[in-house]
Design a protein around this motif. Structure first.
Motif, mmCIF file in Angstrom:
data_model
loop_
_atom_site.group_PDB
_atom_site.id
_atom_site.type_symbol
_atom_site.label_atom_id
_atom_site.label_comp_id
_atom_site.label_asym_id
_atom_site.label_seq_id
_atom_site.Cartn_x
_atom_site.Cartn_y
_atom_site.Cartn_z
ATOM 1 N N THR A 44 37.208 -46.133 -78.060
ATOM 2 C CA THR A 44 38.363 -46.527 -78.851
ATOM 3 C C THR A 44 38.768 -45.369 -79.743
ATOM 4 O OG1 THR A 44 39.261 -48.259 -80.299
ATOM 5 C CG2 THR A 44 37.027 -47.487 -80.804
ATOM 6 N N GLY A 45 40.025 -45.333 -80.155
ATOM 7 C CA GLY A 45 40.432 -44.218 -81.011
ATOM 8 C C GLY A 45 41.892 -44.263 -81.383
ATOM 9 N N ILE A 46 42.311 -43.212 -82.057
ATOM 10 C CA ILE A 46 43.671 -43.130 -82.572
ATOM 11 C C ILE A 46 44.023 -41.660 -82.808
ATOM 12 C CG2 ILE A 46 42.988 -43.278 -85.025
ATOM 13 C CD1 ILE A 46 45.462 -45.167 -85.359
ATOM 14 N N GLY A 47 45.312 -41.358 -82.811
ATOM 15 C CA GLY A 47 45.758 -39.987 -83.066
ATOM 16 C C GLY A 47 45.460 -39.557 -84.489
ATOM 17 N N THR A 48 45.050 -38.304 -84.646
ATOM 18 C CA THR A 48 44.646 -37.811 -85.972
ATOM 19 C C THR A 48 45.434 -36.595 -86.440
ATOM 20 O OG1 THR A 48 42.891 -36.519 -84.896
ATOM 21 C CG2 THR A 48 42.284 -38.699 -85.760
ATOM 22 N N SER A 49 46.274 -36.028 -85.596
ATOM 23 C CA SER A 49 47.049 -34.851 -86.005
ATOM 24 C C SER A 49 48.205 -35.283 -86.902
ATOM 25 C CB SER A 49 47.602 -34.109 -84.789
ATOM 26 O OG SER A 49 48.560 -34.913 -84.117
ATOM 27 N N GLU A 50 48.754 -34.349 -87.639
ATOM 28 C CA GLU A 50 49.898 -34.649 -88.506
ATOM 29 C C GLU A 50 51.057 -35.205 -87.699
ATOM 30 O OE1 GLU A 50 52.768 -32.450 -91.844
ATOM 31 O OE2 GLU A 50 51.239 -31.312 -90.760
ATOM 32 N N SER A 51 51.271 -34.657 -86.517
ATOM 33 C CA SER A 51 52.343 -35.122 -85.644
ATOM 34 C C SER A 51 52.162 -36.591 -85.293
ATOM 35 C CB SER A 51 52.374 -34.268 -84.364
ATOM 36 O OG SER A 51 53.265 -34.811 -83.412
ATOM 37 N N HIS A 52 50.954 -36.971 -84.922
ATOM 38 C CA HIS A 52 50.697 -38.360 -84.560
ATOM 39 C C HIS A 52 50.791 -39.287 -85.772
ATOM 40 C CE1 HIS A 52 48.990 -38.314 -80.291
ATOM 41 N NE2 HIS A 52 49.460 -37.098 -80.511
ATOM 42 N N ILE A 53 50.178 -38.862 -86.866
ATOM 43 C CA ILE A 53 50.144 -39.725 -88.055
ATOM 44 C C ILE A 53 51.549 -39.989 -88.590
ATOM 45 C CG2 ILE A 53 49.370 -39.905 -90.460
ATOM 46 C CD1 ILE A 53 46.887 -38.245 -89.597
ATOM 47 N N LYS A 54 52.340 -38.940 -88.733
ATOM 48 C CA LYS A 54 53.647 -39.095 -89.374
ATOM 49 C C LYS A 54 54.745 -39.517 -88.410
ATOM 50 C CE LYS A 54 52.777 -35.928 -93.239
ATOM 51 N NZ LYS A 54 53.214 -34.704 -93.941
ATOM 52 N N GLN A 55 54.734 -38.982 -87.206
ATOM 53 C CA GLN A 55 55.836 -39.251 -86.278
ATOM 54 C C GLN A 55 55.554 -40.415 -85.334
ATOM 55 O OE1 GLN A 55 57.046 -35.507 -84.430
ATOM 56 N NE2 GLN A 55 56.539 -34.403 -86.298
ATOM 57 N N LYS A 56 54.335 -40.512 -84.826
ATOM 58 C CA LYS A 56 54.003 -41.573 -83.872
ATOM 59 C C LYS A 56 53.709 -42.897 -84.583
ATOM 60 C CE LYS A 56 50.731 -42.589 -80.119
ATOM 61 N NZ LYS A 56 49.606 -42.046 -79.324
ATOM 62 N N TYR A 75 37.629 -41.577 -79.955
ATOM 63 C CA TYR A 75 38.434 -40.404 -79.646
ATOM 64 C C TYR A 75 39.447 -40.151 -80.759
ATOM 65 C CZ TYR A 75 42.093 -43.649 -77.958
ATOM 66 O OH TYR A 75 43.026 -44.648 -77.852
ATOM 67 N N ALA A 76 39.464 -38.909 -81.224
ATOM 68 C CA ALA A 76 40.457 -38.469 -82.212
ATOM 69 C C ALA A 76 41.576 -37.794 -81.431
ATOM 70 C CB ALA A 76 39.821 -37.510 -83.216
ATOM 71 N N GLU A 77 42.545 -38.597 -80.994
ATOM 72 C CA GLU A 77 43.597 -38.057 -80.142
ATOM 73 C C GLU A 77 44.327 -36.897 -80.823
ATOM 74 O OE1 GLU A 77 47.261 -39.537 -77.264
ATOM 75 O OE2 GLU A 77 46.534 -40.866 -78.844
ATOM 76 N N ASP A 78 44.590 -35.861 -80.043
ATOM 77 C CA ASP A 78 45.224 -34.633 -80.529
ATOM 78 C C ASP A 78 44.354 -33.907 -81.556
ATOM 79 O OD1 ASP A 78 47.251 -32.778 -80.235
ATOM 80 O OD2 ASP A 78 48.543 -33.650 -81.769
ATOM 81 N N ALA A 79 43.033 -34.024 -81.366
ATOM 82 C CA ALA A 79 42.100 -33.308 -82.252
ATOM 83 C C ALA A 79 42.364 -31.807 -82.222
ATOM 84 C CB ALA A 79 40.660 -33.589 -81.838
ATOM 85 N N GLY A 80 42.842 -31.307 -81.081
ATOM 86 C CA GLY A 80 43.120 -29.877 -80.967
ATOM 87 C C GLY A 80 44.105 -29.379 -81.998
ATOM 88 N N ARG A 81 45.064 -30.236 -82.393
ATOM 89 C CA ARG A 81 46.058 -29.837 -83.395
ATOM 90 C C ARG A 81 45.820 -30.519 -84.746
ATOM 91 N NH1 ARG A 81 51.916 -30.563 -80.889
ATOM 92 N NH2 ARG A 81 51.061 -32.636 -80.392
ATOM 93 N N THR A 82 44.659 -31.146 -84.904
ATOM 94 C CA THR A 82 44.327 -31.794 -86.172
ATOM 95 C C THR A 82 43.684 -30.793 -87.119
ATOM 96 O OG1 THR A 82 43.994 -33.929 -85.083
ATOM 97 C CG2 THR A 82 43.002 -33.650 -87.250
ATOM 98 N N GLU A 83 44.106 -30.817 -88.352
ATOM 99 C CA GLU A 83 43.533 -29.924 -89.375
ATOM 100 C C GLU A 83 42.048 -30.251 -89.529
ATOM 101 O OE1 GLU A 83 42.160 -28.376 -92.949
ATOM 102 O OE2 GLU A 83 42.610 -30.521 -92.874
ATOM 103 N N ASN A 84 41.211 -29.220 -89.543
ATOM 104 C CA ASN A 84 39.761 -29.413 -89.459
ATOM 105 C C ASN A 84 39.173 -30.252 -90.589
ATOM 106 O OD1 ASN A 84 39.649 -28.021 -87.082
ATOM 107 N ND2 ASN A 84 38.784 -26.139 -87.941
ATOM 108 N N LEU A 85 39.672 -30.086 -91.807
ATOM 109 C CA LEU A 85 39.124 -30.847 -92.931
ATOM 110 C C LEU A 85 39.353 -32.345 -92.749
ATOM 111 C CD1 LEU A 85 40.051 -28.572 -95.990
ATOM 112 C CD2 LEU A 85 37.752 -29.102 -95.134
ATOM 113 N N PHE A 86 40.545 -32.711 -92.276
ATOM 114 C CA PHE A 86 40.799 -34.133 -92.054
ATOM 115 C C PHE A 86 39.998 -34.639 -90.856
ATOM 116 C CE2 PHE A 86 43.332 -37.602 -90.083
ATOM 117 C CZ PHE A 86 43.083 -38.559 -91.076
#
Length: 386
Positions: free
Chosen positions: A101-113, A142-153
């Motif tokens: 189970t999981g959810i998007g964690t990048s700024e793009s996913h959090i704010k736009q999706k 799964y932290a979707e879009d972890a590749g573009r997620t800021e490391n601290l978050f």
């Protein structure tokens, strides 16, 4: 003293992410047969599907769960209670069930999706793992879009889901955006900065949008990931997923990396053909490891080297991956040594003078054809005799 080899867990998502390719639709019988072959191959985890996505997917996950004895069977969900409940139901007959189970964690996913905030995403991540834990013990987040997620978050997300009981954390490069150095540093940062990170297995899940899925997965392994997710033949969304056959053979051949898998590599070619046949996804001839040309040689220089010593131009023995043998393909670029070799294979031996004559006629044939067959070789002999 040589350090003990480290096992890399192979997670196959051919039946889930791989099947998301447009035009690639597998029926239940085909999925079960592929799953059985994946178990024989030695994969550690089979992601059998996304149960809530359709009645057919639910039923396939359920039936695969009944037919697989030793391999972990995983069902994918979003971070929603209903998804998790349906996945748990589909997995009820699995001997070793896992919910991812999981959810998007990048700024793009959090704010736009999701039009959400980091705080809310953290809460959702925690609650989804906590809820899934009520049904099965083995939970992958799964932290979707972890590749573009800021490391601290991303570190905060990992800490939260570990607290909730996650056993595996998947760090997808969902858009295939990372460079290997970036992705490796991301894994290393999490290992060095997340409390209790040793309680979970970190997993790579890389896409091939920039042609870096395999390189990124290897970078992840070298920096501490112990599970690799991918598909047979690299099929998957857009440009595809990490091809598992590439990861497996890299780890097998590059012994200095000190990793191993449970994969029976002699089955790789067979299962590649099976997946290609059922999905209708053509394997490029120059595809690494399992492409038609992977063990074919047409250049005269290469052919001469191969005849003298296979290791001159092949780092993998074709039998290691289930091929019968290498091929020396006769073309206009082939030299005399390859011609002599092929003639010997079909029972002809010539003097140097004879082969010089035959070779000139061979070149005329070869300039007109892409490839010279054994039948063509016999025709050339007949033309010389006449």
């Amino acid at each position: 003293m040589q350090p003990k080899k480290i096992k890399i867990i192979i997670f196959d998502t051919t039946l889930r992410d791989g099947e998301q390719v447009p035009g690639c639709k597998l029926n239940e019988k085909e999925k079960i047969l592929i799953a059985k072959n994946l178990e024989l191959l030695g994969v550690d985890v089979i992601e059998a599907g996304f149960p809530i996505s359709s009645p057919g997917d639910f039923q396939s996950v359920r039936e695969i769960s009944k037919h697989i004895s030793n391999t972990i069977i995983c069902g994918l969900t979003r971070a929603k209670k209903k998804d998790i409940e349906i996945a748990a139901l589909a997995l009820k007959d699995a001997k070793r069930p896992r919910i991812q189970t999981g959810i998007g964690t990048s700024e793009s996913h959090i704010k736009q999706k999701f039009q959400s905030t980091e705080e809310k995403i953290l809460d959702i991540a925690y609650e989804s793992v906590k809820y899934a834990k009520k049904f099965v013990e083995d939970i992958e987040f799964y932290a979707e879009d972890a590749g573009r997620t800021e490391n601290l978050f991303l570190a905060k997300v990992c800490e939260k889901v570990i607290q909730a009981g996650a056993t595996v954390i998947n760090l997808p490069d969902t858009t295939g955006y990372c460079l290997p150095e970036e992705y490796g540093k991301k894994i290393k940062f999490l290992i060095e900065n997340v409390p209790n990170i040793d309680q979970v297995t970190l997993s790579t899940h890389c896409h091939d949008d920039l042609g870096l899925a395999t390189a990124n997965s290897i970078a992840g392994i070298k920096n501490g990931a112990r599970q690799v997710e991918g598909t047979i033949n690299g099929i998957g969304e857009r440009a595809g997923n990490t091809p598992l056959e590439e990861i497996v053979m890299i780890l097998k051949k590059k012994k200095e990396l000190n990793f191993f898998t449970n994969i029976n590599t002699k089955m790789l070619y067979t299962i590649s053909k099976l997946v290609s046949q059922y999905t209708g996804m053509f394997v490029p001839q120059n595809k690494a490891i399992i492409g038609k040309n992977a063990f074919s040689h047409s250049s005269g220089i290469h052919q001469d080297g191969m005849i003298k010593n296979r290791g001159t131009y092949e780092i993998i023995n074709p039998k290691e991956v289930g091929y019968k043998t290498s091929s020396l393909i006769l073309t206009a670029r082939s030299g005399r040594s390859a011609l002599i070799y092929r003639y010997k294979k079909i029972g002809y031996v010539f003097t140097k003078y004879q082969i010089d004559t035959i070779y000139q006629i061979f070149l005329i044939y070869a300039d007109k054809k892409k490839e010279i067959s054994d039948e063509n070789l016999k025709q050339i002999i007949n033309s010389v005799r006449n």
